[in-house]
Write an enzyme that holds these catalytic residues in place. Structure first.
Site, mmCIF file in Angstrom:
data_model
loop_
_atom_site.group_PDB
_atom_site.id
_atom_site.type_symbol
_atom_site.label_atom_id
_atom_site.label_comp_id
_atom_site.label_asym_id
_atom_site.label_seq_id
_atom_site.Cartn_x
_atom_site.Cartn_y
_atom_site.Cartn_z
ATOM 1 N N GLY A 165 8.253 18.244 46.035
ATOM 2 C CA GLY A 165 7.123 19.170 45.970
ATOM 3 C C GLY A 165 7.596 20.598 45.810
ATOM 4 O O GLY A 165 8.286 21.115 46.678
ATOM 5 N N SER A 166 7.246 21.257 44.715
ATOM 6 C CA SER A 166 7.860 22.543 44.428
ATOM 7 C C SER A 166 7.076 23.298 43.362
ATOM 8 O O SER A 166 5.947 22.954 43.038
ATOM 9 C CB SER A 166 9.312 22.321 43.983
ATOM 10 N N ARG A 167 7.724 24.315 42.794
ATOM 11 C CA ARG A 167 7.059 25.200 41.839
ATOM 12 C C ARG A 167 8.078 25.673 40.806
ATOM 13 O O ARG A 167 9.258 25.863 41.116
ATOM 14 C CB ARG A 167 6.479 26.395 42.603
#
Length: 217
Positions: A185-187
């Site tokens: 889960g990241s950007r």
């Protein structure tokens, strides 16, 4: 399309399998079966699908998505987020269900890779862009005498707590090449100059190496 599993999966899956193994050894078969979903899910998280970009060249005027996910911002560079200078910004949020293998959005030579440790705000929060652990990669590419620069940033979030960057300064990349991954889960932020016409908007879904983020005018 064929799917492989990134090598980062196996240590994480081994740790995730421990509760199921302990349950099995103590005779709790149903519990063991339920807990076995954890290592299976971890392996699935590290899936690395083969995509058309792996065998098909891309035109020099296209900037492609470096990550699967959902566009949170597409427009002028945000204060405190964009690097110094005049940039446009595309921010993509990756949930734990998205493919987390990252690809380069543009061709060129890597001129700089800068890693910064940081906090673990949820990746969809504004402050994650400048306070979280991240890695900035700068590309330079000359087309028809014009030097083009693109910066893209791997940012880990609340669950993802490790950036894996597999390129270094001096590497020559082709659009769509794999450059690393972000765990759980990241950007991903992409910064392009004003000469690029953006082709996405907030709310759009992206596919790494396929979705066109913008075109050089």
């Amino acid at each position: 399309m064929p799917v492989t599993i990134d090598r980062e999966a196996w240590p994480a899956a081994a740790v995730g399998a421990v509760p199921a193994l302990l349950a099995a050894l103590t005779g709790r078969r149903r519990t063991a079966l339920a807990l076995a979903a954890l290592p299976v899910g971890i392996v699935a998280f590290f899936r690395d699908p083969v995509r058309p970009i792996d065998s098909t060249p891309v035109a020099d005027d296209l900037v492609l998505a470096p990550a699967d996910g959902k566009v949170m911002h597409a427009g002028p560079g945000q204060d405190g987020v964009a690097p110094p200078g005049d940039w446009q910004q595309i921010s993509i949020f990756l949930s734990v269900f998205d493919v987390h293998i990252n690809r380069t959005p543009y061709s060129g030579t890597v001129t700089d890779v800068t890693y910064r440790p940081g906090k673990w705000h949820a990746a969809y929060k504004f402050e994650s862009a400048f306070e979280n652990e991240r890695s900035d990669i700068t590309l330079s590419h000359t087309v028809g005498g014009e030097t083009r620069s693109v910066i893209f940033r791997q940012i880990v979030g609340l669950v993802a707590r490790r950036v894996v960057t597999r390129v270094k300064a001096g590497d020559v990349l082709r659009t769509g090449d794999r450059i690393g991954l972000m765990k759980f889960g990241s950007r991903m932020d992409v910064f392009v100059p004003p000469g690029v016409e953006l082709a996405v908007k907030a709310g759009d879904r992206t596919v790494a190496g396929e979705t066109v983020l913008g075109r050089w005018r």
